[in-house]
Scaffold this motif. Structure first.
Motif, PDB file in Angstrom:
ATOM      1  N   LYS A 455      63.998  43.799 -16.944  1.00 15.82           N
ATOM      2  CA  LYS A 455      64.022  45.088 -17.637  1.00 15.82           C
ATOM      3  C   LYS A 455      64.387  44.908 -19.107  1.00 15.82           C
ATOM      4  O   LYS A 455      63.790  45.540 -19.994  1.00 15.82           O
ATOM      5  CB  LYS A 455      65.037  46.018 -16.968  1.00 15.82           C
ATOM      6  N   MET A 456      65.363  44.035 -19.384  1.00 18.18           N
ATOM      7  CA  MET A 456      65.762  43.803 -20.764  1.00 18.18           C
ATOM      8  C   MET A 456      64.629  43.168 -21.574  1.00 18.18           C
ATOM      9  O   MET A 456      64.430  43.483 -22.748  1.00 18.18           O
ATOM     10  CB  MET A 456      67.001  42.905 -20.809  1.00 18.18           C
ATOM     11  N   GLU A 457      63.857  42.280 -20.979  1.00 16.47           N
ATOM     12  CA  GLU A 457      62.714  41.699 -21.671  1.00 16.47           C
ATOM     13  C   GLU A 457      61.660  42.758 -21.997  1.00 16.47           C
ATOM     14  O   GLU A 457      61.052  42.770 -23.079  1.00 16.47           O
ATOM     15  CB  GLU A 457      62.117  40.584 -20.817  1.00 16.47           C
ATOM     16  N   ILE A 458      61.448  43.683 -21.050  1.00 16.44           N
ATOM     17  CA  ILE A 458      60.484  44.773 -21.295  1.00 16.44           C
ATOM     18  C   ILE A 458      60.957  45.654 -22.436  1.00 16.44           C
ATOM     19  O   ILE A 458      60.170  46.051 -23.330  1.00 16.44           O
ATOM     20  CB  ILE A 458      60.274  45.586 -20.002  1.00 16.44           C
ATOM     21  N   GLU A 459      62.268  45.980 -22.449  1.00 16.90           N
ATOM     22  CA  GLU A 459      62.814  46.791 -23.535  1.00 16.90           C
ATOM     23  C   GLU A 459      62.676  46.077 -24.876  1.00 16.90           C
ATOM     24  O   GLU A 459      62.379  46.685 -25.910  1.00 16.90           O
ATOM     25  CB  GLU A 459      64.283  47.105 -23.255  1.00 16.90           C
ATOM     26  N   LYS A 460      62.877  44.776 -24.865  1.00 19.00           N
ATOM     27  CA  LYS A 460      62.727  43.987 -26.067  1.00 19.00           C
ATOM     28  C   LYS A 460      61.305  44.081 -26.612  1.00 19.00           C
ATOM     29  O   LYS A 460      61.078  44.279 -27.828  1.00 19.00           O
ATOM     30  CB  LYS A 460      63.095  42.539 -25.752  1.00 19.00           C
ATOM     31  N   GLU A 461      60.349  43.953 -25.745  1.00 20.42           N
ATOM     32  CA  GLU A 461      58.950  44.054 -26.174  1.00 20.42           C
ATOM     33  C   GLU A 461      58.642  45.446 -26.716  1.00 20.42           C
ATOM     34  O   GLU A 461      57.926  45.604 -27.716  1.00 20.42           O
ATOM     35  CB  GLU A 461      58.035  43.716 -25.007  1.00 20.42           C
ATOM     36  N   SER A 462      59.190  46.477 -26.044  1.00 15.71           N
ATOM     37  CA  SER A 462      58.940  47.855 -26.494  1.00 15.71           C
ATOM     38  C   SER A 462      59.538  48.113 -27.882  1.00 15.71           C
ATOM     39  O   SER A 462      59.008  48.894 -28.679  1.00 15.71           O
ATOM     40  CB  SER A 462      59.493  48.846 -25.478  1.00 15.71           C
ATOM     41  N   ILE A 463      60.677  47.471 -28.203  1.00 19.10           N
ATOM     42  CA  ILE A 463      61.297  47.642 -29.527  1.00 19.10           C
ATOM     43  C   ILE A 463      60.522  46.871 -30.585  1.00 19.10           C
ATOM     44  O   ILE A 463      60.351  47.320 -31.737  1.00 19.10           O
ATOM     45  CB  ILE A 463      62.769  47.189 -29.473  1.00 19.10           C
ATOM     46  N   CYS A 464      60.025  45.728 -30.274  1.00 16.61           N
ATOM     47  CA  CYS A 464      59.344  44.876 -31.264  1.00 16.61           C
ATOM     48  C   CYS A 464      57.941  45.402 -31.628  1.00 16.61           C
ATOM     49  O   CYS A 464      57.459  45.183 -32.748  1.00 16.61           O
ATOM     50  CB  CYS A 464      59.230  43.451 -30.729  1.00 16.61           C
TER      51      CYS A 464
END
Length: 618
Positions: A455-464
């Motif tokens: 989930k944290m990796e997905i959030e990271k991608e969504s922010i970038c």
């Protein structure tokens, strides 16, 4: 102890010497030296360790400070560590002169003081002798050697004459309280010299075994040993105790401040030893048959010396029969010959005349007296033999009752140990179930952590993604502005000067706006990157902490399972040893009972044979 080990390695030990040593209170300890159970490398004493223990002595409470507890050195500690069996009579440790010691005269000791060199010389002189008294002397000398080198040691090798006095009678040596005397001697010296520990006298090596018995610093290398000093390798204390502060800072769970108690094996062993040492009411006297074979003949006690002559006015010394003198051998036929009976001489010169009142001749009176004598002897023998047989049967019944009670007690103890084994197995099953549940929980926790990571990796991608879009837009804006600048340059080259100034101003303003926008975008980008790094660090910290918790839980669980498994194995092994020893003790008791029964039957048969012979002679 090293001196005793060296002495017993070269000293011959015979069965007769073992019988004499069993009369002493130090039999268990000496037997450990004889069987080489006391290893030289396991009982090596280091003075620096003794000094550290003596420094813990508290003169106000007369105890030793281990951690936060005050632990005493007691009589029971000495008794169980050295395996001493004794009574409760106090030993006087005062001054004694050589002239008051009978053994000094018997052994022809010329020196004023007794030391270990004199004892070694006497042992060499008596080691090849086979008489019982010599074996008793060897046992006395070995006990005195222990007193001088282990129990009451001094700065030299001398031994107080008072301890020699207590060795004179081996049959009473066990009545005295030797553990109390050893403990008192050591504590008295410790109380006086605790500020200078190197001057302490007495059994200083006892302090090392006492520390092992009252703490968990060293693990036991052998369980249920008699004496208990065989359970530890005190040479390892030097490595474990590098600083005296380690003893002062011991946690409470590693200190045992209670009094030592006897185990089941020690109780059974000491009771069996006391049972063997007790004298029987019927003493057995060695005799020999015609072919040289040794037999055992019952010696009847409390029989009148008159042999039934109290009913006669005739003096007893006129009858010289072997039966009256108690000189009949069981292999010799009982007979009465007239020449064995001495009577007053009757001749023509004598004034002695036949009995005129009864009108019987002297020979007739002698025959009548002899018949009465035989009748009285037969009646007395029947009377005392029956009483003795009844007494022996009562003793046999009492011994059998005691044996049955002890067997029942041992069987109850075995049942209790079996129940404890069942409880231990149930505990192991519960621990295994707990282990399975913990492993399942750990697997679920790991799955949850992996899902959170995704989930944290997905959030990271969504922010970038929006950041990348804005950067692309800025790049396009910069390209369009560059195009406008180029166009302005063309206009300035074609138009008047005024338009050039205006265009320059516009250009400068546009460049400033562009620079400000670029700087703001770069700041936002840096902030986003910092937030991204913080989120990654937080995630890594969380993952690491959770991994550490999981590994710690797994290690703790594994340690707990291993410890419980080892404890259960040790308990099962100790229970097996206890069961074996209890079975051996039971067999010993049964064997002693059977031996006594056989002796009683032999005595009864021999008495019956004597009665039959007497009746046949009548």
């Amino acid at each position: 102890m090293q001196a005793m080990i060296r002495l017993m390695k070269v000293f011959p030990v015979t069965p007769a010497l073992k019988d004499s040593l069993k009369k002493t209170p130090f039999w268990h300890l000496i037997n450990a030296f004889i069987e080489e159970k006391v290893k030289s490398e396991h009982c090596r004493k280091f003075d620096e360790v003794v000094v550290k223990i003596v420094e813990l002595y508290d003169a106000n409470t007369r105890t030793f400070t281990l951690g936060n507890k005050h632990v005493k050195l007691e009589r029971e500690d000495v008794k169980l560590i050295f395996g001493i069996s004794c009574g409760n009579e106090e030993i006087n440790q005062g001054y004694c002169k050589k002239e008051d010691v009978q053994l000094a005269v018997k052994w022809k000791i010329k020196q004023k003081r007794l030391d270990t060199s004199i004892i070694k010389k006497l042992l060499k002189e008596k080691q090849n002798n086979k008489l019982e008294e010599d074996m008793d002397d060897v046992a006395r000398l070995l006990c005195l050697f222990l007193c001088g080198t282990l129990f009451f040691s001094t700065s030299g090798t001398t031994i107080n004459w008072v301890y020699v006095c207590y060795m004179e009678d081996l049959n009473t040596i066990k009545q005295f309280d030797w553990p109390k005397a050893i403990c008192k001697y050591l504590l008295k010296s410790t109380h006086a010299e605790h500020k200078d520990p190197k001057e302490v006298k007495g059994s200083s090596i006892l302090l090392l075994y006492w520390l092992c018995a009252h703490s968990n610093i060293l693990n036991q290398e052998s369980l249920d040993s008699i004496p208990r000093l065989l359970e530890w390798n005190i040479a390892k204390l030097r490595k474990e105790l590098k600083d005296v502060r380690q003893l002062q800072q011991l946690p409470d769970e590693k200190v045992k401040d209670g009094t030592l108690e006897q185990t089941i094996e020690e109780k059974v062993d000491y009771e069996f030893e006391q049972h063997e040492v007790q004298q029987d009411p019927v003493q057995l006297v060695a005799g020999e048959k015609d072919d040289g074979e040794k037999v055992e003949v019952a010696e009847v006690e409390n029989v009148p010396n008159s042999c039934g002559l109290d009913d006669f006015d005739t003096p007893t010394d006129m009858f010289q029969s072997p039966l009256c003198l108690g000189e009949i051998d069981e292999s010799q036929a009982v007979s009465f010959r007239r020449d064995e009976v001495t009577s007053p001489k009757y001749n023509s010169d004598s004034t002695l005349e036949p009995n005129t009142l009864s009108r019987k001749s002297l020979l007739e009176e002698e025959d009548e007296c002899l018949n009465k004598l035989v009748d009285n002897i037969l009646d007395d023998s029947k009377k005392y033999a029956a009483a003795m047989v009844d007494e022996l049967t009562e003793e046999r019944h009492s011994i059998s009752d005691n044996l049955t009670d002890k067997i029942e007690y041992l069987e109850k103890q075995m049942e209790i140990e079996k129940q404890s084994n069942k409880d231990a197995l149930a505990m192991i099953d519960e621990l295994r179930k707990e282990k399975d549940s913990i492993t399942n929980d750990m697997s679920t926790n790991i799955e949850c952590l992996e899902n959170e990571k995704k989930k944290m990796e997905i959030e990271k991608e969504s922010i970038c993604e929006p950041l990348n879009d804005e950067i692309a837009k800025l790049k396009k804006l910069v390209e369009s502005q560059d195009k406008q600048i180029i166009m302005l340059k063309d206009v300035m080259s074609k138009g008047p000067l005024t338009s050039m100034h205006e265009l320059k101003n516009q250009k400068q303003s546009l460049e400033k706006d562009l620079i400000e926008k670029v700087e703001s975008l770069e700041k936002e980008k840096k902030q986003l990157e910092l937030q991204k790094l913080k989120m990654q660090e937080d995630n890594d910290i969380v993952l690491q902490s959770k991994d550490q918790q999981i590994t710690e839980l797994a290690r703790a669980l594994a340690r707990k399972i291993e410890e419980t498994g080892e404890e259960m194995k040790n308990q099962i092994q100790s229970l097996d040893k206890q069961n074996k020893k209890l079975c051996l003790a039971k067999d010993r008791y049964i064997q002693t009972l059977l031996n006594k029964a056989s002796v009683l039957e032999k005595q009864k048969a021999k008495q019956q044979d004597v009665n039959n012979v007497l009746q046949m002679q009548i």
